[in-house]
Structure formats: C-alpha cells, structure tokens
Design an enzyme around this catalytic site. Structure first.
Site, PDB file in Angstrom:
ATOM      1  N   GLY A  45       0.850  -1.198   0.000  1.00 36.27           N
ATOM      2  CA  GLY A  45       0.000   0.000   0.000  1.00 36.27           C
ATOM      3  C   GLY A  45       0.869   1.226   0.000  1.00 36.27           C
ATOM      4  CG  ASN A  47       5.050   6.489   1.622  1.00 37.20           C
ATOM      5  OD1 ASN A  47       5.567   6.951   0.622  1.00 37.20           O
ATOM      6  ND2 ASN A  47       5.661   5.624   2.380  1.00 37.20           N
ATOM      7  N   GLY A  48       1.446   5.864   4.239  1.00 36.51           N
ATOM      8  CA  GLY A  48       0.332   6.353   5.044  1.00 36.51           C
ATOM      9  C   GLY A  48      -0.945   5.554   4.891  1.00 36.51           C
ATOM     10  CB  SER A  49      -1.965   2.756   2.720  1.00 38.13           C
ATOM     11  OG  SER A  49      -0.854   1.914   2.848  1.00 38.13           O
ATOM     12  CB  SER A  52       3.496   0.847  10.277  1.00 39.01           C
ATOM     13  OG  SER A  52       4.556   0.797   9.355  1.00 39.01           O
ATOM     14  CD  GLU A 164       7.690   0.308   4.162  1.00 41.94           C
ATOM     15  OE1 GLU A 164       8.565   0.917   3.544  1.00 41.94           O
ATOM     16  OE2 GLU A 164       6.564   0.776   4.406  1.00 41.94           O
TER      17      GLU A 164
HETATM   18  N1  ATP Z   1       0.255   8.560  16.376  1.00 44.98           N
HETATM   19  C1  ATP Z   1      -0.341   9.040  15.296  1.00 44.98           C
HETATM   20  N2  ATP Z   1      -1.044  10.184  15.318  1.00 44.98           N
HETATM   21  C2  ATP Z   1      -1.674  10.660  14.238  1.00 44.98           C
HETATM   22  N3  ATP Z   1      -1.666  10.040  13.039  1.00 44.98           N
HETATM   23  C3  ATP Z   1      -0.992   8.896  12.947  1.00 44.98           C
HETATM   24  C4  ATP Z   1      -0.297   8.315  14.054  1.00 44.98           C
HETATM   25  N4  ATP Z   1       0.291   7.154  13.650  1.00 44.98           N
HETATM   26  C5  ATP Z   1      -0.032   7.019  12.345  1.00 44.98           C
HETATM   27  N5  ATP Z   1      -0.781   8.055  11.933  1.00 44.98           N
HETATM   28  C6  ATP Z   1      -1.320   8.251  10.587  1.00 44.98           C
HETATM   29  O1  ATP Z   1      -1.990   7.065  10.228  1.00 44.98           O
HETATM   30  C7  ATP Z   1      -1.803   6.763   8.847  1.00 44.98           C
HETATM   31  C8  ATP Z   1      -1.282   5.348   8.691  1.00 44.98           C
HETATM   32  O2  ATP Z   1       0.060   5.276   9.195  1.00 44.98           O
HETATM   33  P1  ATP Z   1       0.963   3.990   9.006  1.00 44.98           P
HETATM   34  O3  ATP Z   1       2.296   4.299   9.592  1.00 44.98           O
HETATM   35  O4  ATP Z   1       0.239   2.808   9.523  1.00 44.98           O
HETATM   36  O5  ATP Z   1       1.052   3.910   7.416  1.00 44.98           O
HETATM   37  P2  ATP Z   1       2.075   3.107   6.493  1.00 44.98           P
HETATM   38  O6  ATP Z   1       1.269   2.554   5.365  1.00 44.98           O
HETATM   39  O7  ATP Z   1       2.853   2.139   7.306  1.00 44.98           O
HETATM   40  O8  ATP Z   1       3.014   4.260   5.966  1.00 44.98           O
HETATM   41  P3  ATP Z   1       4.547   4.197   5.444  1.00 44.98           P
HETATM   42  O9  ATP Z   1       4.555   3.383   4.183  1.00 44.98           O
HETATM   43  O10 ATP Z   1       4.842   5.636   5.168  1.00 44.98           O
HETATM   44  O11 ATP Z   1       5.386   3.619   6.538  1.00 44.98           O
HETATM   45  C9  ATP Z   1      -0.874   7.823   8.316  1.00 44.98           C
HETATM   46  O12 ATP Z   1      -1.625   8.802   7.654  1.00 44.98           O
HETATM   47  C10 ATP Z   1      -0.219   8.393   9.539  1.00 44.98           C
HETATM   48  O13 ATP Z   1       0.132   9.742   9.364  1.00 44.98           O
END
Ligand code: ATP
Length: 276
Positions: A45, A47-49, A52, A164
């Site tokens: 997915g 970034n930010g999807s 994690s 990752e």
């Molecule tokens: N503690 C937090 N407070 C506010 N928003 C958060 C928090 N943790 C994550 N988010 C938001 O939640 C969404 C999902 O984050 P997550 O890290 O799960 O995405 P991801 O797919 O792993 O991203 P990446 O590929 O960049 O690592 C993102 O928009 C992130 O900004």
C-alpha cells in the site's frame, strides 16, 4: 494459498482510530483478515495507507478501537509475533552478534543452560554463525537485518513480521534476507512481509493491499498485477509494476499466451520459451 484449517490469527472488523491534536484520525477501517500457519502474507500500500498500524495490530501492540483479534494458538490469548523493522540500528542493542541474540532470550526468561544452544541455532538459521563473536557495529546493513531475524527466531515466535525490512538494503542483501525468510517459511514459520518493493510479492502466497486504512485487495500476487481490463490493482494504487510484469503485460497485449503469469525474470523466460 487455499487453507481450510482454522487460522493462526483472525482479524474481524478491525478499526483503529486515534485522537490527534487536529481531531480524530482513522488509521484502519474494518479490516477482516485470516493469517494461516506457514503462509507468507504480503501487505502492500502507498505511504500512510496503514501498513505499519496493521502490523502493530497483528503483533498485539495496537489494540483495535473496534473489532477483534483472535488466535488459534493453543493455551494462549494472542499469537506471539516478532517484528523486524526498517532500520536495524534502532533495534539492535548487543555488543556482539552472539550477545544480541542472547539478549532477547534472557529477556524472555529462557534458562541459562539453553541460551547458548538456542542462540547458535538461530544464528545458524540465518547464516551468521561464523560472525558470532563479531561486533554488531561491524556488520553490514543486510547482516544486521539477518541478525535481527535471528534474535526474533531464537525466541520461537508463531509469526515473523518484516515491516519494510529490506528498504534500506542493497539488492544482494535484500535477496539474502528474502531467501532466508523463504527458507524459514519452508520449515513452517508464518511470514508477514510488508513492502513497497513490489518485486518482493513474488515470494508471497497471498497479498493484501491497503489504501487510506481500508483493505482494497486480497488475493494472489498474480491477480494483483495482471487482473483488470485497463489497469491492474497495482496500477490503480499508483504503483509502477515490476519490470518483469510490465514486459509480460506488453507481451500479453500482443497476443502471446504466458502461463503461468510471470512474477520473476526466470518465470518470464520460462513462460516465453513455452508460449505459442
Ligand atoms: N500517532 C499518530 N497520530 C496521528 N496520526 C498517525 C499516528 N500514527 C499514524 N498516523 C497516521 O496514520 C496513517 C497510517 O500510518 P501507518 O504508519 O500505519 O502507514 P504506512 O502505510 O505504514 O506508511 P509508510 O509506508 O509511510 O510507513 C498515516 O496517515 C499516519 O500519518
């Protein structure tokens, strides 16, 4: 992978919300997902999807706001998941390679007389036995990730989750980590592999894709890359397909029949040589 036995882990309607300064944030929305013993599940997915966040839910580090996480591991309330992260320097603490693996074993209260054997067995599994006395600081990035995997393996988890874990590695180290994970899977370990490097889907039995916290795809890697009249799910998510897939799609458009649909250059060569 078709699987009829009950899953190792089942997420049912999992939603995660946070209250942030700017108001409530939806991180995951209504995720339903089974993870089976011995399978390799890839999570992709943009970034930010939410990848994690989903990893943390699977690892029991982030309780869902709504929905449930259930496990079928006998006698335990949750599956034992060990995570390997993107940057090995943030989660290695030992002085030497051997100390690093012992650290996790000691933390889990493993009796002293078992520690040496278990630590060395884990180092052997990842091909770092010969480095046992080396300083952690002297390892390459790829070797550090293998060491992180050994530390996780030594404590005998139900699931190894790579978040990752190859993104900072050169191609050779990446292949080495992928091959190690494949070997572990072949010996029965369950692997969850989060990645933005779509070539790595070739190792997966099954893939799920997230977009804005929602699950938008669940199925085989082949379908992820090849299904869809105009654009595949891969392209709809804004990803460039791997080179092999792009070439294969071009050949398919020109009427060549490729079976099975290739995910690696080797698969492509075989499919082309037997194509009519
Ligand atoms: N503690 C937090 N407070 C506010 N928003 C958060 C928090 N943790 C994550 N988010 C938001 O939640 C969404 C999902 O984050 P997550 O890290 O799960 O995405 P991801 O797919 O792993 O991203 P990446 O590929 O960049 O690592 C993102 O928009 C992130 O900004």
């Amino acid at each position: 992978m078709k699987n009829t036995i009950s899953p190792l882990l089942r997420l049912d309607g999992v939603t995660v919300r946070l209250s942030a300064m700017e108001g409530p944030v939806l991180l995951l929305e209504d995720i339903t997902l089974d993870l089976h013993q011995g399978e390799w599940l890839a999570i992709v997915g943009p970034n930010g999807s939410g990848k994690s966040t989903l990893a943390k839910v699977i690892a029991g580090l982030c309780p869902p706001t709504e929905g449930t996480v259930m496990t079928d591991v006998q006698g335990r309330e949750s599956a034992f998941v060990q995570m390997i992260f993107q940057n090995p320097d943030t989660h290695l603490f030992g002085e030497t390679v051997y100390d690093e693996v012992c650290f996790g074993l000691e933390n889990r209260g493993i009796p002293g007389e078992q520690i040496r054997e278990r630590a060395m067995a884990a180092l052997r599994e990842v091909g770092l036995e010969h480095k046992a006395d080396a300083a952690v600081a002297s390892l390459s990035g790829g070797q550090k990730q293998l060491l992180a995997a050994a530390g996780c393996l030594a404590v005998r988890p139900d699931v190894l989750l790579f978040d990752e874990a190859t993104s900072m590695l050169d191609p050779l180290s990446r292949d080495c980590l992928l091959h190690t994970a494949r070997r572990l899977q072949q010996s029965g370990m369950t692997i969850v592999w989060i990645t933005q490097l779509l070539e790595e889907l070739a190792y997966a039995d099954r893939a799920i894709a997230l977009e804005n916290g929602a699950q938008v795809y669940e199925g085989s890697p082949e379908r992820f890359f090849y299904e869809g009249p105009d654009a595949s799910m891969c392209e709809r998510l804004g990803f460039q397909p791997p080179f092999t897939v792009a070439v294969a799609r071009g050949l398919l458009l020109r009427g060549l029949r490729l079976e099975p649909l290739p995910l690696t250059p080797e698969d492509l060569a075989k499919a082309v040589s037997s194509a009519q």
